[in-house]
Write a protein that holds these residues in place. Structure first.
Motif, PDB file in Angstrom:
ATOM      1  N   MET A  62       0.845  -1.172   0.000  1.00  0.00           N
ATOM      2  CA  MET A  62       0.000   0.000   0.000  1.00  0.00           C
ATOM      3  C   MET A  62       0.891   1.236   0.000  1.00  0.00           C
ATOM      4  O   MET A  62       1.831   1.339   0.759  1.00  0.00           O
ATOM      5  N   GLU A  63       0.591   2.128  -0.868  1.00  0.00           N
ATOM      6  CA  GLU A  63       1.291   3.404  -0.935  1.00  0.00           C
ATOM      7  C   GLU A  63       0.437   4.463  -0.251  1.00  0.00           C
ATOM      8  O   GLU A  63      -0.753   4.289  -0.038  1.00  0.00           O
ATOM      9  N   SER A  64       1.035   5.582   0.019  1.00  0.00           N
ATOM     10  CA  SER A  64       0.273   6.645   0.677  1.00  0.00           C
ATOM     11  C   SER A  64      -0.658   7.327  -0.315  1.00  0.00           C
ATOM     12  O   SER A  64      -0.450   7.278  -1.523  1.00  0.00           O
ATOM     13  N   MET A  65      -1.684   7.954   0.209  1.00  0.00           N
ATOM     14  CA  MET A  65      -2.632   8.676  -0.626  1.00  0.00           C
ATOM     15  C   MET A  65      -1.965   9.839  -1.349  1.00  0.00           C
ATOM     16  O   MET A  65      -2.388  10.231  -2.414  1.00  0.00           O
ATOM     17  N   GLU A  66      -0.894  10.352  -0.778  1.00  0.00           N
ATOM     18  CA  GLU A  66      -0.194  11.468  -1.414  1.00  0.00           C
ATOM     19  C   GLU A  66       0.388  11.056  -2.750  1.00  0.00           C
ATOM     20  O   GLU A  66       0.531  11.862  -3.657  1.00  0.00           O
ATOM     21  N   GLU A  67       0.705   9.778  -2.902  1.00  0.00           N
ATOM     22  CA  GLU A  67       1.285   9.291  -4.154  1.00  0.00           C
ATOM     23  C   GLU A  67       0.210   8.757  -5.106  1.00  0.00           C
ATOM     24  O   GLU A  67       0.534   8.237  -6.164  1.00  0.00           O
ATOM     25  N   GLY A  68      -1.081   8.845  -4.726  1.00  0.00           N
ATOM     26  CA  GLY A  68      -2.158   8.453  -5.618  1.00  0.00           C
ATOM     27  C   GLY A  68      -2.608   7.014  -5.500  1.00  0.00           C
ATOM     28  O   GLY A  68      -3.359   6.544  -6.336  1.00  0.00           O
ATOM     29  N   TYR A  69      -2.171   6.287  -4.514  1.00  0.00           N
ATOM     30  CA  TYR A  69      -2.584   4.899  -4.348  1.00  0.00           C
ATOM     31  C   TYR A  69      -3.476   4.753  -3.125  1.00  0.00           C
ATOM     32  O   TYR A  69      -3.358   5.486  -2.155  1.00  0.00           O
ATOM     33  N   ARG A  70      -4.352   3.772  -3.182  1.00  0.00           N
ATOM     34  CA  ARG A  70      -5.216   3.440  -2.070  1.00  0.00           C
ATOM     35  C   ARG A  70      -5.112   1.950  -1.800  1.00  0.00           C
ATOM     36  O   ARG A  70      -4.848   1.165  -2.694  1.00  0.00           O
ATOM     37  N   GLU A  71      -5.396   1.598  -0.581  1.00  0.00           N
ATOM     38  CA  GLU A  71      -5.470   0.187  -0.236  1.00  0.00           C
ATOM     39  C   GLU A  71      -6.777  -0.364  -0.782  1.00  0.00           C
ATOM     40  O   GLU A  71      -7.839   0.250  -0.644  1.00  0.00           O
ATOM     41  N   HIS A  72      -6.719  -1.490  -1.438  1.00  0.00           N
ATOM     42  CA  HIS A  72      -7.900  -2.129  -2.014  1.00  0.00           C
ATOM     43  C   HIS A  72      -8.041  -3.499  -1.362  1.00  0.00           C
ATOM     44  O   HIS A  72      -7.158  -4.337  -1.460  1.00  0.00           O
ATOM     45  N   LEU A  73      -9.160  -3.697  -0.697  1.00  0.00           N
ATOM     46  CA  LEU A  73      -9.405  -4.961  -0.022  1.00  0.00           C
ATOM     47  C   LEU A  73     -10.503  -5.729  -0.744  1.00  0.00           C
ATOM     48  O   LEU A  73     -11.472  -5.147  -1.222  1.00  0.00           O
ATOM     49  N   THR A  74     -10.335  -7.026  -0.816  1.00  0.00           N
ATOM     50  CA  THR A  74     -11.339  -7.897  -1.396  1.00  0.00           C
ATOM     51  C   THR A  74     -11.745  -8.906  -0.339  1.00  0.00           C
ATOM     52  O   THR A  74     -10.893  -9.621   0.197  1.00  0.00           O
ATOM     53  N   PRO A  75     -13.042  -8.978  -0.015  1.00  0.00           N
ATOM     54  CA  PRO A  75     -13.462  -9.931   1.013  1.00  0.00           C
ATOM     55  C   PRO A  75     -13.223 -11.366   0.546  1.00  0.00           C
ATOM     56  O   PRO A  75     -13.342 -11.672  -0.638  1.00  0.00           O
ATOM     57  N   GLN A  76     -12.881 -12.212   1.482  1.00  0.00           N
ATOM     58  CA  GLN A  76     -12.674 -13.618   1.190  1.00  0.00           C
ATOM     59  C   GLN A  76     -13.732 -14.495   1.847  1.00  0.00           C
ATOM     60  O   GLN A  76     -13.941 -15.629   1.438  1.00  0.00           O
ATOM     61  N   PHE A  77     -14.401 -13.939   2.866  1.00  0.00           N
ATOM     62  CA  PHE A  77     -15.329 -14.749   3.629  1.00  0.00           C
ATOM     63  C   PHE A  77     -16.211 -13.834   4.478  1.00  0.00           C
ATOM     64  O   PHE A  77     -15.730 -12.809   4.957  1.00  0.00           O
ATOM     65  N   PHE A  78     -17.472 -14.190   4.630  1.00  0.00           N
ATOM     66  CA  PHE A  78     -18.378 -13.467   5.514  1.00  0.00           C
ATOM     67  C   PHE A  78     -19.015 -14.471   6.471  1.00  0.00           C
ATOM     68  O   PHE A  78     -19.458 -15.533   6.052  1.00  0.00           O
ATOM     69  N   MET A  79     -19.043 -14.101   7.749  1.00  0.00           N
ATOM     70  CA  MET A  79     -19.679 -14.957   8.747  1.00  0.00           C
ATOM     71  C   MET A  79     -20.513 -14.096   9.653  1.00  0.00           C
ATOM     72  O   MET A  79     -19.946 -13.248  10.339  1.00  0.00           O
ATOM     73  N   PRO A  80     -21.808 -14.214   9.707  1.00  0.00           N
ATOM     74  CA  PRO A  80     -22.596 -15.115   8.868  1.00  0.00           C
ATOM     75  C   PRO A  80     -22.605 -14.625   7.424  1.00  0.00           C
ATOM     76  O   PRO A  80     -22.318 -13.457   7.152  1.00  0.00           O
ATOM     77  N   GLU A  81     -22.939 -15.530   6.530  1.00  0.00           N
ATOM     78  CA  GLU A  81     -22.929 -15.169   5.110  1.00  0.00           C
ATOM     79  C   GLU A  81     -23.969 -14.096   4.819  1.00  0.00           C
ATOM     80  O   GLU A  81     -24.955 -13.961   5.536  1.00  0.00           O
ATOM     81  N   LEU A  82     -23.706 -13.350   3.780  1.00  0.00           N
ATOM     82  CA  LEU A  82     -24.619 -12.281   3.378  1.00  0.00           C
ATOM     83  C   LEU A  82     -25.763 -12.871   2.559  1.00  0.00           C
ATOM     84  O   LEU A  82     -25.536 -13.725   1.707  1.00  0.00           O
ATOM     85  N   PRO A  83     -26.984 -12.429   2.799  1.00  0.00           N
ATOM     86  CA  PRO A  83     -28.092 -12.925   1.975  1.00  0.00           C
ATOM     87  C   PRO A  83     -27.941 -12.400   0.547  1.00  0.00           C
ATOM     88  O   PRO A  83     -27.593 -11.243   0.334  1.00  0.00           O
ATOM     89  N   LEU A  84     -28.182 -13.261  -0.413  1.00  0.00           N
ATOM     90  CA  LEU A  84     -28.047 -12.859  -1.809  1.00  0.00           C
ATOM     91  C   LEU A  84     -29.310 -12.181  -2.326  1.00  0.00           C
ATOM     92  O   LEU A  84     -29.243 -11.312  -3.179  1.00  0.00           O
ATOM     93  N   ILE A  85     -30.461 -12.603  -1.829  1.00  0.00           N
ATOM     94  CA  ILE A  85     -31.740 -12.036  -2.241  1.00  0.00           C
ATOM     95  C   ILE A  85     -32.490 -11.643  -0.982  1.00  0.00           C
ATOM     96  O   ILE A  85     -32.551 -12.413  -0.021  1.00  0.00           O
ATOM     97  N   GLN A  86     -33.051 -10.455  -0.981  1.00  0.00           N
ATOM     98  CA  GLN A  86     -33.715  -9.933   0.215  1.00  0.00           C
ATOM     99  C   GLN A  86     -35.124 -10.490   0.407  1.00  0.00           C
ATOM    100  O   GLN A  86     -35.522 -10.784   1.515  1.00  0.00           O
ATOM    101  N   SER A  87     -35.893 -10.591  -0.665  1.00  0.00           N
ATOM    102  CA  SER A  87     -37.282 -11.023  -0.541  1.00  0.00           C
ATOM    103  C   SER A  87     -37.568 -12.134  -1.541  1.00  0.00           C
ATOM    104  O   SER A  87     -37.418 -11.944  -2.746  1.00  0.00           O
ATOM    105  N   PHE A  88     -37.986 -13.272  -1.023  1.00  0.00           N
ATOM    106  CA  PHE A  88     -38.289 -14.409  -1.886  1.00  0.00           C
ATOM    107  C   PHE A  88     -39.782 -14.533  -2.192  1.00  0.00           C
ATOM    108  O   PHE A  88     -40.180 -15.368  -2.993  1.00  0.00           O
ATOM    109  N   GLY A  89     -40.595 -13.704  -1.549  1.00  0.00           N
ATOM    110  CA  GLY A  89     -42.034 -13.777  -1.798  1.00  0.00           C
ATOM    111  C   GLY A  89     -42.539 -15.195  -1.604  1.00  0.00           C
ATOM    112  O   GLY A  89     -42.234 -15.839  -0.608  1.00  0.00           O
TER     113      GLY A  89
END
Length: 174
Positions: A1-28
């Motif tokens: 990660m570089e500093s923001m002054e140099e134009g870079y940002r930290e980029h995070l990608t999730p690998q796991f969620f606990m509890p898992e995130l619901p994919l659809i909110q309403s199933f009717g």
């Protein structure tokens, strides 16, 4: 990660969620089997997107089962398995009012096929399939606020009594 002054940002990608995130909110009124397959994709989405895509494809198979589209057909005394693609085509023919939903089902099937056959698939591709499935569920099993409002009008017209007990009250138009 570089500093923001140099134009870079930290980029995070999730690998796991606990509890898992619901994919659809309403199933009717979505069938339980279809819902379970969609929900089964959630815990593995970030770890194994191909597996999640395969589970979404399985939800389309479950939807075809629920809608009464057979897995097999017979001809001249022989029985043949129908591909999911063929089943979706039969669904489109059997229920022409849902032809747009059938076209959307094909898109989910294709994403699921890619995931099923070991090809590289991205989380974003799977999330596209989830968006499409969400729309299909809305079309087939109406999860809209208007449906809820219609139900409320019906209950008010019956004054809360079960519909099977009422024959003289006018029902609101649908």
């Amino acid at each position: 990660m570089e500093s923001m002054e140099e134009g870079y940002r930290e980029h995070l990608t999730p690998q796991f969620f606990m509890p898992e995130l619901p994919l659809i909110q309403s199933f009717g009124d979505c069938p339980k089997q279809v819902r379970e397959m969609i929900e089964a994709a959630s815990p593995v989405l970030w770890v194994d997107p191909s597996s999640a895509a395969n589970r979404l494809r399985s939800s389309v198979e479950a939807l075809m089962d629920w809608e009464g589209i057979p897995r097999k057909w017979s001809s001249n005394g022989k029985s043949y398995n129908l591909s999911l693609h063929r089943r979706i085509e039969r669904f489109k023919t059997a229920k022409p009012t849902f032809s747009k939903a059938a076209d959307l089902l094909l898109a989910v099937k294709w994403i699921g096929n890619v995931g099923s056959h070991g090809s590289v698939i991205r989380v974003l591709d799977v999330l596209d399939a989830v968006d499409i499935l969400d729309r299909i569920i809305q079309q087939l099993y109406d999860t809209s606020p208007a449906r809820i409002e219609r139900k409320a009008e019906e209950i008010i017209a019956r004054k809360g009594l079960p519909a099977s007990h009422i024959t003289s009250l006018p029902m609101p138009p649908f």
